[in-house]
Write a protein that holds these residues in place. Structure first.
Motif, PDB file in Angstrom:
ATOM      1  N   MET A   1       0.842  -1.205   0.000  1.00 15.95           N
ATOM      2  CA  MET A   1       0.000   0.000   0.000  1.00 15.95           C
ATOM      3  C   MET A   1       0.872   1.248   0.000  1.00 15.95           C
ATOM      4  O   MET A   1       1.870   1.320   0.709  1.00 15.95           O
ATOM      5  CB  MET A   1      -0.927  -0.016   1.230  1.00 15.95           C
ATOM      6  N   SER A   2       0.503   2.228  -0.833  1.00  9.77           N
ATOM      7  CA  SER A   2       1.295   3.446  -0.954  1.00  9.77           C
ATOM      8  C   SER A   2       1.214   4.292   0.315  1.00  9.77           C
ATOM      9  O   SER A   2       0.265   4.191   1.097  1.00  9.77           O
ATOM     10  CB  SER A   2       0.803   4.270  -2.140  1.00  9.77           C
ATOM     11  N   GLN A   3       2.218   5.137   0.493  1.00  5.64           N
ATOM     12  CA  GLN A   3       2.222   6.049   1.632  1.00  5.64           C
ATOM     13  C   GLN A   3       1.146   7.117   1.437  1.00  5.64           C
ATOM     14  O   GLN A   3       0.913   7.585   0.322  1.00  5.64           O
ATOM     15  CB  GLN A   3       3.592   6.714   1.762  1.00  5.64           C
ATOM     16  N   PRO A   4       0.471   7.514   2.509  1.00  2.00           N
ATOM     17  CA  PRO A   4      -0.573   8.543   2.368  1.00  2.00           C
ATOM     18  C   PRO A   4       0.027   9.887   1.960  1.00  2.00           C
ATOM     19  O   PRO A   4       1.112  10.257   2.395  1.00  2.00           O
ATOM     20  CB  PRO A   4      -1.205   8.611   3.756  1.00  2.00           C
ATOM     21  N   SER A   5      -0.697  10.596   1.107  1.00  2.00           N
ATOM     22  CA  SER A   5      -0.273  11.938   0.725  1.00  2.00           C
ATOM     23  C   SER A   5      -0.854  12.983   1.673  1.00  2.00           C
ATOM     24  O   SER A   5      -0.282  14.066   1.843  1.00  2.00           O
ATOM     25  CB  SER A   5      -0.702  12.239  -0.714  1.00  2.00           C
ATOM     26  N   LEU A   6      -1.988  12.657   2.285  1.00  2.00           N
ATOM     27  CA  LEU A   6      -2.656  13.580   3.210  1.00  2.00           C
ATOM     28  C   LEU A   6      -3.145  12.801   4.422  1.00  2.00           C
ATOM     29  O   LEU A   6      -3.705  11.709   4.282  1.00  2.00           O
ATOM     30  CB  LEU A   6      -3.847  14.243   2.515  1.00  2.00           C
ATOM     31  N   VAL A   7      -2.909  13.365   5.606  1.00  2.00           N
ATOM     32  CA  VAL A   7      -3.334  12.713   6.853  1.00  2.00           C
ATOM     33  C   VAL A   7      -3.942  13.769   7.769  1.00  2.00           C
ATOM     34  O   VAL A   7      -3.412  14.878   7.903  1.00  2.00           O
ATOM     35  CB  VAL A   7      -2.134  12.044   7.576  1.00  2.00           C
ATOM     36  N   THR A   8      -5.064  13.424   8.403  1.00  2.03           N
ATOM     37  CA  THR A   8      -5.565  14.239   9.504  1.00  2.03           C
ATOM     38  C   THR A   8      -5.516  13.387  10.777  1.00  2.03           C
ATOM     39  O   THR A   8      -5.868  12.211  10.742  1.00  2.03           O
ATOM     40  CB  THR A   8      -7.008  14.735   9.272  1.00  2.03           C
ATOM     41  N   LYS A   9      -5.048  13.978  11.847  1.00  6.06           N
ATOM     42  CA  LYS A   9      -4.889  13.259  13.110  1.00  6.06           C
ATOM     43  C   LYS A   9      -5.679  13.966  14.210  1.00  6.06           C
ATOM     44  O   LYS A   9      -5.362  15.100  14.583  1.00  6.06           O
ATOM     45  CB  LYS A   9      -3.412  13.166  13.503  1.00  6.06           C
ATOM     46  N   ASP A  10      -6.735  13.301  14.666  1.00  2.00           N
ATOM     47  CA  ASP A  10      -7.572  13.842  15.750  1.00  2.00           C
ATOM     48  C   ASP A  10      -8.011  15.282  15.470  1.00  2.00           C
ATOM     49  O   ASP A  10      -8.096  16.115  16.376  1.00  2.00           O
ATOM     50  CB  ASP A  10      -6.832  13.782  17.095  1.00  2.00           C
ATOM     51  N   LEU A  11      -8.316  15.572  14.215  1.00  2.82           N
ATOM     52  CA  LEU A  11      -8.651  16.940  13.820  1.00  2.82           C
ATOM     53  C   LEU A  11      -9.972  17.353  14.460  1.00  2.82           C
ATOM     54  O   LEU A  11     -10.995  16.666  14.320  1.00  2.82           O
ATOM     55  CB  LEU A  11      -8.731  17.030  12.299  1.00  2.82           C
ATOM     56  N   THR A  12      -9.944  18.487  15.140  1.00  5.65           N
ATOM     57  CA  THR A  12     -11.087  18.941  15.938  1.00  5.65           C
ATOM     58  C   THR A  12     -11.228  20.452  15.838  1.00  5.65           C
ATOM     59  O   THR A  12     -10.239  21.180  15.809  1.00  5.65           O
ATOM     60  CB  THR A  12     -10.886  18.570  17.433  1.00  5.65           C
ATOM     61  N   ILE A  13     -12.492  20.909  15.784  1.00  5.27           N
ATOM     62  CA  ILE A  13     -12.734  22.337  15.914  1.00  5.27           C
ATOM     63  C   ILE A  13     -14.023  22.546  16.686  1.00  5.27           C
ATOM     64  O   ILE A  13     -15.024  21.860  16.464  1.00  5.27           O
ATOM     65  CB  ILE A  13     -12.793  23.059  14.547  1.00  5.27           C
ATOM     66  N   ARG A  14     -13.986  23.493  17.610  1.00 10.61           N
ATOM     67  CA  ARG A  14     -15.147  23.849  18.425  1.00 10.61           C
ATOM     68  C   ARG A  14     -15.511  25.302  18.163  1.00 10.61           C
ATOM     69  O   ARG A  14     -14.639  26.159  18.060  1.00 10.61           O
ATOM     70  CB  ARG A  14     -14.845  23.659  19.915  1.00 10.61           C
ATOM     71  N   PHE A  15     -16.805  25.545  18.066  1.00 13.98           N
ATOM     72  CA  PHE A  15     -17.328  26.911  17.996  1.00 13.98           C
ATOM     73  C   PHE A  15     -18.164  27.110  19.254  1.00 13.98           C
ATOM     74  O   PHE A  15     -19.302  26.661  19.323  1.00 13.98           O
ATOM     75  CB  PHE A  15     -18.179  27.102  16.746  1.00 13.98           C
ATOM     76  N   GLY A  16     -17.576  27.766  20.247  1.00 16.95           N
ATOM     77  CA  GLY A  16     -18.263  27.855  21.535  1.00 16.95           C
ATOM     78  C   GLY A  16     -18.371  26.464  22.145  1.00 16.95           C
ATOM     79  O   GLY A  16     -17.393  25.735  22.274  1.00 16.95           O
TER      80      GLY A  16
END
Length: 254
Positions: A1-16
């Protein structure tokens, strides 16, 4: 399997007190088109905005080609290899079709922005722009002002601009939104052509299940900002939790 070109790790955003994207971890690889789906308000476009830099995360990180780009600006991410086409067209309406693409080619080459000298000093960039227009079947409109184009042709031009960037990762947010039945297949053919490149990674936010079926190698499902399903299209579509709670009857009706 090829190496990932894009990774998100525990990506989080809160609005209030609201968590719009909740610890989403995913890896995206070359030669793969991933459709990101879910009900309205699921966090799909917000997740896209975190990846492309329109929003800064509360927590987590984004990696592109092994580099942490979490704090990069939008333009820095673009130069690093991340390209995004927006749900609403993001073009220069008073310039011609060719000038719009030529500006993108010139920006990628980092040669500055002087439209009046480009024809003489940057003929190679003009030729590259013309080649892209031929690829997306807009050569006949090269001298047309963008504001005079139909909605469908503006969407094609937006894809042309994205192709001209030559990114490693292509991001499309509802690319056929507002398009007629006759216009949409052209955009889908262009995306299919990008997908055919084994070095291209494609992310697609889309509501139309027929589009997803025709293009996706993989489906991610977001709900309330969280990743609730991720896998091969047949597997995800067959999941009871996805059909009943997240995609609804549209999945089986299309």
């Amino acid at each position: 399997m090829s190496q990932p070109s894009l990774v998100t790790k525990d990506l989080t955003i809160r609005f209030g007190g609201h968590v719009a994207v909740d610890r989403v971890s995913c890896a995206f690889r070359p030669g793969e088109l991933t459709a990101i789906v879910g009900p309205n308000g699921a966090g799909k476009t917000t997740y896209f905005n975190l990846i492309s830099g329109q929003l800064s995360p509360t927590a987590g990180r984004v990696e592109l080609l092994g580099q942490d780009i979490t704090r990069f600006t939008v333009s820095a991410r673009t130069h690093a290899g991340l390209g995004r086409a927006f749900q609403l067209t993001n073009l220069f309406p008073r310039l011609t079709v060719l000038e719009n693409v030529r500006l993108v080619v010139q920006a990628r080459a980092r040669r500055g922005f002087n439209l009046f000298t480009m024809a003489q000093s940057h003929r190679d960039l003009t030729e590259q722009a013309a080649q892209v227009l031929e690829q997306v079947r807009l050569t006949h409109l090269a001298d047309q002002t963008v504001s005079a184009l139909s909605h469908g042709d503006q969407r094609k031009l937006e894809v042309a601009a994205l192709i001209a960037l030559k990114p490693k990762v292509f991001m499309f947010d509802e690319p056929t939104a507002g398009m007629s039945v006759e216009e949409a297949p052209v955009i889908l053919d262009l995306i299919a052509g990008i997908k055919a490149d084994p070095e291209a990674t494609v992310l697609l936010v889309e509501h139309k299940m027929d589009v997803i079926r025709s293009l996706a190698d993989r489906i991610m499902v977001l709900h309330n900002g969280a990743l609730v399903a991720d896998g091969a299209p047949a597997e995800v579509m067959a999941s009871d939790i996805v059909q009943e709670a997240y995609l609804g009857k549209e999945l089986t009706d299309v």
